[in-house]
Design a protein around this motif. Structure first.
Motif, PDB file in Angstrom:
ATOM      1  N   ARG A   1      -1.635  -8.829 -14.308  1.00 16.61           N
ATOM      2  CA  ARG A   1      -2.476  -9.575 -15.226  1.00 16.61           C
ATOM      3  C   ARG A   1      -1.764 -10.861 -15.645  1.00 16.61           C
ATOM      4  N   PRO A   2      -2.500 -11.933 -15.921  1.00 16.66           N
ATOM      5  CA  PRO A   2      -1.871 -13.226 -16.227  1.00 16.66           C
ATOM      6  C   PRO A   2      -0.909 -13.180 -17.408  1.00 16.66           C
ATOM      7  N   GLU A   3      -1.178 -12.318 -18.382  1.00 14.56           N
ATOM      8  CA  GLU A   3      -0.342 -12.294 -19.586  1.00 14.56           C
ATOM      9  C   GLU A   3       0.922 -11.458 -19.445  1.00 14.56           C
ATOM     10  N   VAL A   4       1.106 -10.803 -18.297  1.00 15.63           N
ATOM     11  CA  VAL A   4       2.295  -9.972 -18.102  1.00 15.63           C
ATOM     12  C   VAL A   4       3.534 -10.844 -17.946  1.00 15.63           C
ATOM     13  N   GLU A   5       4.605 -10.485 -18.658  1.00 11.82           N
ATOM     14  CA  GLU A   5       5.868 -11.195 -18.495  1.00 11.82           C
ATOM     15  C   GLU A   5       6.587 -10.647 -17.267  1.00 11.82           C
ATOM     16  N   LEU A   6       6.886 -11.513 -16.312  1.00  9.21           N
ATOM     17  CA  LEU A   6       7.584 -11.112 -15.097  1.00  9.21           C
ATOM     18  C   LEU A   6       9.021 -11.614 -15.156  1.00  9.21           C
TER      19      LEU A   6
ATOM     20  N   GLU B   1       0.808  -1.214   0.000  1.00  8.28           N
ATOM     21  CA  GLU B   1       0.000   0.000   0.000  1.00  8.28           C
ATOM     22  C   GLU B   1       0.849   1.276   0.000  1.00  8.28           C
ATOM     23  N   LEU B   2       2.173   1.124   0.137  1.00  9.67           N
ATOM     24  CA  LEU B   2       3.039   2.294   0.168  1.00  9.67           C
ATOM     25  C   LEU B   2       3.617   2.646  -1.197  1.00  9.67           C
ATOM     26  N   ILE B   3       3.229   1.937  -2.253  1.00  8.34           N
ATOM     27  CA  ILE B   3       3.585   2.368  -3.593  1.00  8.34           C
ATOM     28  C   ILE B   3       2.737   3.586  -3.936  1.00  8.34           C
ATOM     29  N   THR B   4       3.258   4.476  -4.779  1.00  6.51           N
ATOM     30  CA  THR B   4       2.489   5.661  -5.136  1.00  6.51           C
ATOM     31  C   THR B   4       1.304   5.281  -6.028  1.00  6.51           C
ATOM     32  N   VAL B   5       0.324   6.178  -6.088  1.00  8.18           N
ATOM     33  CA  VAL B   5      -0.849   5.941  -6.934  1.00  8.18           C
ATOM     34  C   VAL B   5      -0.427   5.797  -8.388  1.00  8.18           C
ATOM     35  N   LYS B   6       0.481   6.665  -8.840  1.00  6.56           N
ATOM     36  CA  LYS B   6       0.939   6.588 -10.228  1.00  6.56           C
ATOM     37  C   LYS B   6       1.706   5.299 -10.479  1.00  6.56           C
ATOM     38  N   GLY B   7       2.544   4.907  -9.524  1.00  2.00           N
ATOM     39  CA  GLY B   7       3.282   3.668  -9.684  1.00  2.00           C
ATOM     40  C   GLY B   7       2.374   2.469  -9.833  1.00  2.00           C
ATOM     41  N   ARG B   8       1.322   2.422  -9.032  1.00  2.00           N
ATOM     42  CA  ARG B   8       0.390   1.288  -9.121  1.00  2.00           C
ATOM     43  C   ARG B   8      -0.379   1.310 -10.432  1.00  2.00           C
ATOM     44  N   ARG B   9      -0.723   2.515 -10.882  1.00  2.00           N
ATOM     45  CA  ARG B   9      -1.442   2.628 -12.157  1.00  2.00           C
ATOM     46  C   ARG B   9      -0.585   2.106 -13.305  1.00  2.00           C
ATOM     47  N   LEU B  10       0.674   2.514 -13.367  1.00  2.00           N
ATOM     48  CA  LEU B  10       1.546   2.065 -14.445  1.00  2.00           C
ATOM     49  C   LEU B  10       1.809   0.567 -14.357  1.00  2.00           C
ATOM     50  N   LEU B  11       1.884   0.045 -13.155  1.00  2.00           N
ATOM     51  CA  LEU B  11       2.076  -1.395 -12.988  1.00  2.00           C
ATOM     52  C   LEU B  11       0.896  -2.163 -13.588  1.00  2.00           C
ATOM     53  N   GLY B  12      -0.299  -1.590 -13.446  1.00  2.00           N
ATOM     54  CA  GLY B  12      -1.474  -2.233 -14.013  1.00  2.00           C
ATOM     55  C   GLY B  12      -1.511  -2.197 -15.526  1.00  2.00           C
ATOM     56  N   LEU B  13      -0.713  -1.317 -16.138  1.00  2.00           N
ATOM     57  CA  LEU B  13      -0.679  -1.194 -17.599  1.00  2.00           C
ATOM     58  C   LEU B  13       0.500  -1.924 -18.229  1.00  2.00           C
ATOM     59  N   ALA B  14       1.378  -2.486 -17.408  1.00  2.16           N
ATOM     60  CA  ALA B  14       2.632  -3.044 -17.908  1.00  2.16           C
ATOM     61  C   ALA B  14       2.413  -4.287 -18.764  1.00  2.16           C
TER      62      ALA B  14
ATOM     63  N   PHE C   1       5.449  -2.183 -23.133  1.00  3.76           N
ATOM     64  CA  PHE C   1       5.577  -1.191 -22.062  1.00  3.76           C
ATOM     65  C   PHE C   1       6.204  -1.897 -20.878  1.00  3.76           C
ATOM     66  N   VAL C   2       7.401  -1.465 -20.503  1.00  3.88           N
ATOM     67  CA  VAL C   2       8.194  -2.145 -19.484  1.00  3.88           C
ATOM     68  C   VAL C   2       8.200  -1.331 -18.193  1.00  3.88           C
ATOM     69  N   VAL C   3       7.845  -1.971 -17.098  1.00  7.86           N
ATOM     70  CA  VAL C   3       7.961  -1.352 -15.779  1.00  7.86           C
ATOM     71  C   VAL C   3       9.134  -2.008 -15.058  1.00  7.86           C
ATOM     72  N   ARG C   4      10.115  -1.202 -14.727  1.00 15.48           N
ATOM     73  CA  ARG C   4      11.238  -1.670 -13.896  1.00 15.48           C
ATOM     74  C   ARG C   4      10.866  -1.351 -12.464  1.00 15.48           C
ATOM     75  N   LEU C   5      10.417  -2.355 -11.727  1.00 12.03           N
ATOM     76  CA  LEU C   5       9.905  -2.173 -10.373  1.00 12.03           C
ATOM     77  C   LEU C   5      11.013  -2.426  -9.364  1.00 12.03           C
ATOM     78  N   LYS C   6      11.233  -1.450  -8.499  1.00 10.94           N
ATOM     79  CA  LYS C   6      12.314  -1.534  -7.519  1.00 10.94           C
ATOM     80  C   LYS C   6      11.766  -1.321  -6.110  1.00 10.94           C
ATOM     81  N   GLY C   7      12.435  -1.917  -5.136  1.00  6.36           N
ATOM     82  CA  GLY C   7      12.104  -1.600  -3.758  1.00  6.36           C
ATOM     83  C   GLY C   7      12.573  -0.199  -3.429  1.00  6.36           C
ATOM     84  N   GLY C   8      11.829   0.491  -2.576  1.00 11.93           N
ATOM     85  CA  GLY C   8      12.217   1.856  -2.205  1.00 11.93           C
ATOM     86  C   GLY C   8      12.065   2.821  -3.349  1.00 11.93           C
ATOM     87  N   ASP C   9      13.106   3.613  -3.609  1.00  9.70           N
ATOM     88  CA  ASP C   9      13.100   4.622  -4.668  1.00  9.70           C
ATOM     89  C   ASP C   9      14.125   4.233  -5.733  1.00  9.70           C
TER      90      ASP C   9
END
Length: 407
Positions: A205-210, A174-187, A240-248
């Motif tokens: 989403r199931p089709e997202v490559e992790l 829940e501590l990810i930003t609103v924008k970060g969560r939105r982009l994650l949903g579009l990845a 559309f690639v999201v590079r998700l990192k812990g922290g900043d």
């Protein structure tokens, strides 16, 4: 009700009242580009800041019917029924829609409960029940954030071929930003560090490559090169690639290296800052990194290299002479050498110190000690952990129910 989206860019909107309701409405009007005229004898500090910055025009007086002239919309934000009725009458006479904060039945327009998700704005009217409208709005917001309400053709649409460096925060999803969560949903592709909140990955989403960056082979340098290659190759292929990192991304997260790699390949990058553990971990342990009269500065350093290593870029003797708060990330292994160096260069052994392990998660542990004793106490802790040194460690009272270990 007849729902309608108003295009207010450059158009005059009158707001009558300078209290809490106006403070809530004005930012959305400004975001829509409205030319806001606010009439009220007094303002809240938030509205005063808008007026001081020239974002709104403030008339410090009571309402006059002529204020409605030239306006496209009127927002009445006063709790005096007689004053509000005067505004409504003036707007009605000039055929201008008027929102009433005090009496929706007397209004000619209602303000819906709103959520925004990129280009999507969802507005909900609850038939006069604001709680119902807010509940439905929140459900829609959750669905948009998770991608559940987005058709398969939408994810990544205008973002294809782009990369987003997203900070996931210290561990609590829940501590990810609103924008970060939105982009994650579009990845289309998510490249994740080992410290990212795991529940965020469960919502993809199931089709997202992790791509699990922690499992990329080779040493640290080669692994980073491979991460850069994966990010760039997937983006150049149209994902559309999201590079998700812990922290900043930019606080010891190598986000700058990844941005440079993308720029060299001509790949556009969006950076979404995250809640860094250097501040969040102490805060969640009841430790403010600054406190009036105690610490006017705080320094964040990496402790992954010992102080006597030629590769270290940290001026540890200078830090020992400082009076402020010292926050050490990735320093648990080298804490004995770090503590000894600080003590050798002037920090007192009685200086308060704390260790916060796995902050914001169910495995969070907190230990309060002193610089002279913290090394021995740290043997019972494991990474990821944040070390805090300074008088702020004991400045707040222990929170009720907090599990705090003492050496």
């Amino acid at each position: 009700m007849y729902p309608l989206g108003l295009r207010l860019d450059g158009r005059r909107v009158l707001v009558v009242g300078g209290g809490a309701v106006a403070s809530r409405r004005v930012p959305a009007l400004l975001a829509a580009g409205a030319d806001v005229l606010l009439v009220s004898p007094e303002l809240t500090p938030a509205l005063q800041s808008h007026a001081d910055a020239g974002r709104i025009r403030w008339e410090p007086r009571r309402f006059r019917p002529a204020d409605v002239d030239g306006c496209w919309l009127v927002q009445t934000a006063v709790d005096d029924p007689a004053a509000a009725a005067e505004v409504t009458a003036a707007a009605e006479e000039r055929r201008v829609f008027c929102v009433r904060a005090d009496d929706r039945d007397a209004a000619t327009a209602w303000t819906p409960a709103v959520t925004r998700h990129g280009a999507v704005t969802a507005a909900v009217l609850g038939g006069g029940d604001p709680r119902l409208a807010a509940a439905v709005r929140d459900a829609v917001a959750d669905g948009l954030a998770s991608g559940a309400l987005l058709p398969e053709t939408v994810p990544g649409h205008a973002l294809r071929g782009r990369v987003a460096l997203v900070g996931g925060g210290p561990g609590d999803p829940e501590l990810i930003t609103v924008k970060g969560r939105r982009l994650l949903g579009l990845a289309d592709v998510v490249v994740a560090d080992r410290l990212v909140p795991g529940l965020l990955l469960d919502e993809l989403r199931p089709e997202v490559e992790l791509v699990d960056a922690a499992k990329i082979p080779y040493g640290p340098a080669r692994a980073q090169e491979e991460i850069n290659r994966i990010i760039v190759d997937r983006a150049l292929a149209g994902a559309f690639v999201v590079r998700l990192k812990g922290g900043d991304p930019y606080v010891f997260g190598r986000g700058g290296e990844e941005l440079i790699a993308c720029a060299a390949a001509g790949v556009p990058v969006d950076v979404v800052p995250g809640v860094t553990s250097s501040i969040a971990a102490p805060a969640l342990a009841g430790i403010p990194v600054t406190h009036r009269g105690v610490a006017h500065e705080f320094t964040v350093v990496s402790g992954h290299i010992p102080p006597d290593d030629p590769a270290s870029l940290v001026d540890w003797p200078a830090l020992a002479r400082m009076r402020g708060t010292l926050v050490i990330l990735m320093g648990l292994k080298n804490l004995p050498a770090i503590a000894a160096t600080l003590l050798d260069h002037g920090r007192g052994p009685a200086t308060p110190a704390a260790i916060v392990q796995e902050a914001s998660t169910g495995a969070q542990r907190v230990l309060r000690s002193t610089l002279g004793a913290v090394t021995e106490a740290a043997l019972a802790f494991r990474p990821p952990a944040v070390v805090v040194i300074g008088e702020v460690v004991g400045v707040l009272e222990k929170k009720p129910g907090e599990d705090v270990e003492e050496p």
